[in-house]
Write an enzyme that holds these catalytic residues in place. Structure first.
Site, PDB file in Angstrom:
ATOM      1  N   ARG A 172       0.811  -1.225   0.000  1.00 23.25           N
ATOM      2  CA  ARG A 172       0.000   0.000   0.000  1.00 23.25           C
ATOM      3  C   ARG A 172       0.840   1.269   0.000  1.00 23.25           C
ATOM      4  O   ARG A 172       0.464   2.273   0.609  1.00 23.25           O
ATOM      5  CB  ARG A 172      -0.958   0.034   1.218  1.00 23.25           C
ATOM      6  N   CYS A 220     -10.424  -1.259   3.630  1.00 20.45           N
ATOM      7  CA  CYS A 220      -9.723  -1.589   4.881  1.00 20.45           C
ATOM      8  C   CYS A 220      -9.218  -0.318   5.550  1.00 20.45           C
ATOM      9  O   CYS A 220      -8.586   0.520   4.903  1.00 20.45           O
ATOM     10  CB  CYS A 220      -8.556  -2.529   4.599  1.00 20.45           C
ATOM     11  N   GLU A 290      -4.414   2.476   7.002  1.00 19.48           N
ATOM     12  CA  GLU A 290      -4.321   2.410   5.538  1.00 19.48           C
ATOM     13  C   GLU A 290      -5.155   3.570   4.969  1.00 19.48           C
ATOM     14  O   GLU A 290      -4.789   4.226   4.002  1.00 19.48           O
ATOM     15  CB  GLU A 290      -4.869   1.069   5.028  1.00 19.48           C
TER      16      GLU A 290
HETATM   17  C1  LIG Z   1     -15.447  -1.067  -0.891  1.00 18.54           C
HETATM   18  C2  LIG Z   1     -13.977  -0.796  -0.972  1.00 18.54           C
HETATM   19  C3  LIG Z   1     -13.082  -1.842  -1.176  1.00 18.54           C
HETATM   20  C4  LIG Z   1     -11.718  -1.604  -1.248  1.00 18.54           C
HETATM   21  N1  LIG Z   1     -10.861  -2.652  -1.453  1.00 18.54           N
HETATM   22  C5  LIG Z   1      -9.532  -2.421  -1.612  1.00 18.54           C
HETATM   23  C6  LIG Z   1      -8.633  -3.488  -1.915  1.00 18.54           C
HETATM   24  O1  LIG Z   1      -9.003  -4.647  -2.053  1.00 18.54           O
HETATM   25  N2  LIG Z   1      -7.308  -3.176  -2.068  1.00 18.54           N
HETATM   26  C7  LIG Z   1      -6.830  -1.896  -1.945  1.00 18.54           C
HETATM   27  O2  LIG Z   1      -5.635  -1.668  -2.130  1.00 18.54           O
HETATM   28  N3  LIG Z   1      -7.679  -0.874  -1.647  1.00 18.54           N
HETATM   29  C8  LIG Z   1      -8.997  -1.106  -1.479  1.00 18.54           C
HETATM   30  N4  LIG Z   1      -9.839  -0.058  -1.189  1.00 18.54           N
HETATM   31  C9  LIG Z   1      -9.286   1.299  -1.017  1.00 18.54           C
HETATM   32  C10 LIG Z   1      -9.233   2.111  -2.318  1.00 18.54           C
HETATM   33  O3  LIG Z   1     -10.048   1.508  -3.297  1.00 18.54           O
HETATM   34  C11 LIG Z   1      -7.801   2.199  -2.848  1.00 18.54           C
HETATM   35  O4  LIG Z   1      -6.926   2.738  -1.888  1.00 18.54           O
HETATM   36  C12 LIG Z   1      -7.736   3.070  -4.110  1.00 18.54           C
HETATM   37  O5  LIG Z   1      -6.487   2.928  -4.700  1.00 18.54           O
HETATM   38  C13 LIG Z   1      -8.008   4.533  -3.809  1.00 18.54           C
HETATM   39  O6  LIG Z   1      -8.032   5.216  -5.049  1.00 18.54           O
HETATM   40  P1  LIG Z   1      -8.736   6.640  -5.136  1.00 18.54           P
HETATM   41  O7  LIG Z   1      -8.574   7.127  -6.517  1.00 18.54           O
HETATM   42  O8  LIG Z   1     -10.110   6.551  -4.622  1.00 18.54           O
HETATM   43  O9  LIG Z   1      -7.805   7.482  -4.177  1.00 18.54           O
HETATM   44  P2  LIG Z   1      -8.272   8.553  -3.095  1.00 18.54           P
HETATM   45  O10 LIG Z   1      -8.963   7.846  -1.988  1.00 18.54           O
HETATM   46  O11 LIG Z   1      -8.973   9.685  -3.727  1.00 18.54           O
HETATM   47  O12 LIG Z   1      -6.840   9.043  -2.589  1.00 18.54           O
HETATM   48  C14 LIG Z   1      -5.966   8.140  -1.954  1.00 18.54           C
HETATM   49  C15 LIG Z   1      -4.557   8.754  -1.924  1.00 18.54           C
HETATM   50  O13 LIG Z   1      -4.060   8.857  -3.245  1.00 18.54           O
HETATM   51  C16 LIG Z   1      -3.714  10.223  -3.527  1.00 18.54           C
HETATM   52  N5  LIG Z   1      -4.018  10.457  -4.946  1.00 18.54           N
HETATM   53  C17 LIG Z   1      -5.189  10.217  -5.596  1.00 18.54           C
HETATM   54  N6  LIG Z   1      -5.063  10.528  -6.907  1.00 18.54           N
HETATM   55  C18 LIG Z   1      -3.787  10.991  -7.062  1.00 18.54           C
HETATM   56  C19 LIG Z   1      -3.047  11.497  -8.175  1.00 18.54           C
HETATM   57  N7  LIG Z   1      -3.578  11.601  -9.386  1.00 18.54           N
HETATM   58  N8  LIG Z   1      -1.771  11.896  -7.958  1.00 18.54           N
HETATM   59  C20 LIG Z   1      -1.212  11.804  -6.734  1.00 18.54           C
HETATM   60  N9  LIG Z   1      -1.857  11.351  -5.652  1.00 18.54           N
HETATM   61  C21 LIG Z   1      -3.128  10.940  -5.808  1.00 18.54           C
HETATM   62  C22 LIG Z   1      -4.580  11.051  -2.598  1.00 18.54           C
HETATM   63  O14 LIG Z   1      -4.010  12.329  -2.379  1.00 18.54           O
HETATM   64  C23 LIG Z   1      -4.534  10.168  -1.357  1.00 18.54           C
HETATM   65  O15 LIG Z   1      -3.279  10.344  -0.733  1.00 18.54           O
HETATM   66  C24 LIG Z   1     -11.218  -0.281  -1.101  1.00 18.54           C
HETATM   67  C25 LIG Z   1     -12.120   0.782  -0.911  1.00 18.54           C
HETATM   68  C26 LIG Z   1     -13.490   0.532  -0.847  1.00 18.54           C
HETATM   69  C27 LIG Z   1     -14.432   1.690  -0.669  1.00 18.54           C
END
Ligand SMILES: Cc1cc2nc3c(=O)[nH]c(=O)nc-3n(C[C@H](O)[C@H](O)[C@H](O)COP(=O)(O)OP(=O)(O)OC[C@H]3O[C@@H](n4cnc5c(N)ncnc54)[C@H](O)[C@@H]3O)c2cc1C
Length: 294
Positions: A172, A220, A290
Site C-alpha cells: 500500500r 480496509c 491504511e
Molecule cells: C469497498 C472498498 C473496497 C476496497 N478494497 C480495496 C482493496 O481490495 N485493495 C486496496 O488496495 N484498496 C482497497 N480499497 C481502497 C481504495 O479503493 C484504494 O486505496 C484506491 O487505490 C483509492 O483510489 P482513489 O482514486 O479513490 O484514491 P483517493 O482515496 O482519492 O486518494 C488516496 C490517496 O491517493 C492520492 N491520490 C489520488 N489521486 C492521485 C493522483 N492523481 N496523484 C497523486 N496522488 C493521488 C490522494 O491524495 C490520497 O493520498 C477499497 C475501498 C473501498 C471503498
C-alpha cells in the site's frame, strides 16, 4: 475573496464544493476551492495560483481511501478531469490511462480487449492515480506489478516520466513523491477475454462474500501487521458491530468501518481510536492506518 477570478478558471473551479459527494464514505465538509483541471496546462496554472497565494493543495482521486473532516478543507482540492480521464490502447496492446480514469471501468475494458493483468484490481474502487499512489491490490496482486511507466507533475507544475526501474512499490505504498500522478502505462499480457472474465468473476464473488460492498466505507481502515490480519485482530478483540454515533465496525469484515445514515467523520475517527486502543490493550499491536485522513 476568490483567487480564481479570471475566465480561464471559471469552468474548472468551484467554491465550497461539498466533498462528501466525492468520497465513498459520503462524509466530509466542503472544499474552499474544488479544481477540476482538464489538461496539464490548466493544472499547472491552477497550481501556480495556489502557490502564489499560499493555498495548500490536496489531490483527490476517486475518494475511496479517504476520510475528510466534517468542517471540510481550507485549501484547494484538485480532481483530475478531461484528458486525465482518458485511456489510449495502442495496436500492440499497450494501455496508457490518465490518472482520473476509473480503475473498475479500465479493468473491464482490458477484459474486453483481451489484456490480462489488471484483474487483480477487481473490486478495488477508485482512480488510476489513487491506485498507483496506494499501490492498490491485495491477495490477487498489486497495481505496481503491472506498471511500466508513470507520468508525474511536481508542485511547481513540471511534468516528467518515471520508468519501472525507478519505481518501488511496497505494501500500500510507493516511492512516488511528486505531487501529481498524471498517467500510467501498463504491461499487460494478451489472453482470451473469456478466461480473464472468469478470473474477474471469481475475485468479485470472493470480495462480495467477504466485504460489505453495499455499505458506505473506504475499504480496509488499517494495514495488516506482520502477526495477523488487522481484521482478525479486531474480530478477536470482540469489536465487530461496535458503534460510535453512525459509524460501525462491519459485522462482515472487521477491518471495514461503515458509515450509516447520520454518521459524521468525527464518529469514524472516534471509532478508529477505540479500535486501536482495544487491539493494543489485548494484543500489544499498534494498528497503522491504511485509510488516509485529511
Ligand atoms: C469497498 C472498498 C473496497 C476496497 N478494497 C480495496 C482493496 O481490495 N485493495 C486496496 O488496495 N484498496 C482497497 N480499497 C481502497 C481504495 O479503493 C484504494 O486505496 C484506491 O487505490 C483509492 O483510489 P482513489 O482514486 O479513490 O484514491 P483517493 O482515496 O482519492 O486518494 C488516496 C490517496 O491517493 C492520492 N491520490 C489520488 N489521486 C492521485 C493522483 N492523481 N496523484 C497523486 N496522488 C493521488 C490522494 O491524495 C490520497 O493520498 C477499497 C475501498 C473501498 C471503498
Amino acid at each position: 475573496m476568490t483567487i480564481f477570478k479570471e475566465a480561464e478558471f471559471r469552468e474548472i473551479v468551484t467554491e465550497r464544493e461539498p466533498l462528501a459527494r466525492h468520497t465513498w464514505f459520503r462524509l466530509g465538509g466542503p472544499a474552499r476551492y474544488f479544481i477540476q483541471p482538464r489538461n496539464e496546462k490548466e493544472l499547472a496554472s491552477a497550481l501556480a495560483r495556489c502557490r502564489d497565494n499560499s493555498v495548500p493543495i490536496y489531490v483527490l482521486g476517486g475518494g475511496a481511501n479517504l476520510l475528510i473532516p466534517d468542517d471540510g478543507i481550507d485549501g484547494a482540492v484538485v480532481k483530475l478531469a478531461g484528458e486525465f480521464a482518458e485511456t489510449a490502447i495502442d495496436e500492440d496492446g499497450t494501455v496508457t490511462a490518465g490518472a482520473g480514469v476509473d480503475m473498475s471501468k479500465l479493468n473491464l475494458r482490458c477484459v474486453r480487449e483481451g489484456l490480462a493483468g489488471m484483474e487483480c484490481l477487481t473490486g478495488v474502487p477508485g482512480s488510476v492515480g489513487g491506485g498507483v499512489k496506494m499501490n492498490a491490490g491485495g491477495a490477487f496482486g498489486d497495481i505496481g506489478n503491472i506498471i511500466r511507466r508513470v507520468k508525474l507533475m511536481d508542485a511547481t507544475g513540471t511534468a516528467f516520466f518515471a520508468e519501472k526501474d525507478d519505481l518501488v512499490f511496497a505494501y500500500r505504498s510507493t516511492n512516488i513523491n511528486a505531487k501529481f500522478i498524471l498517467q500510467a502505462t501498463f504491461d499487460l499480457t494478451p489472453d482470451d477475454p473469456e478466461e480473464i472474465l472468469k478470473k474477474v468473476k471469481e475475485i468479485w464473488f470472493f470480495k462480495k462474500n467477504s466485504q460489505p460492498l453495499n455499505a458506505k466505507s473506504a475499504g480496509c481502515v488499517f494495514k495488516n501487521p506482520r502477526q495477523l490480519s488487522a481484521g482478525a485482530l479486531i474480530d478477536q478483540a470482540g469489536l465487530k458491530g461496535t458503534e460510535v454515533g453512525g459509524a460501525q465496525v462491519s459485522e462482515k469484515h472487521a477491518n471495514f468501518i461503515i458509515a450509516r445514515l447520520g454518521a459524521k467523520s468525527a464518529d469514524v475517527l472516534k471509532l478508529i481510536e477505540l479500535v486501536r486502543q482495544r487491539v493494543f490493550e489485548r494484543f500489544g499491536v499498534q494498528l497503522e492506518l491504511e485509510l488516509e485522513v485529511w
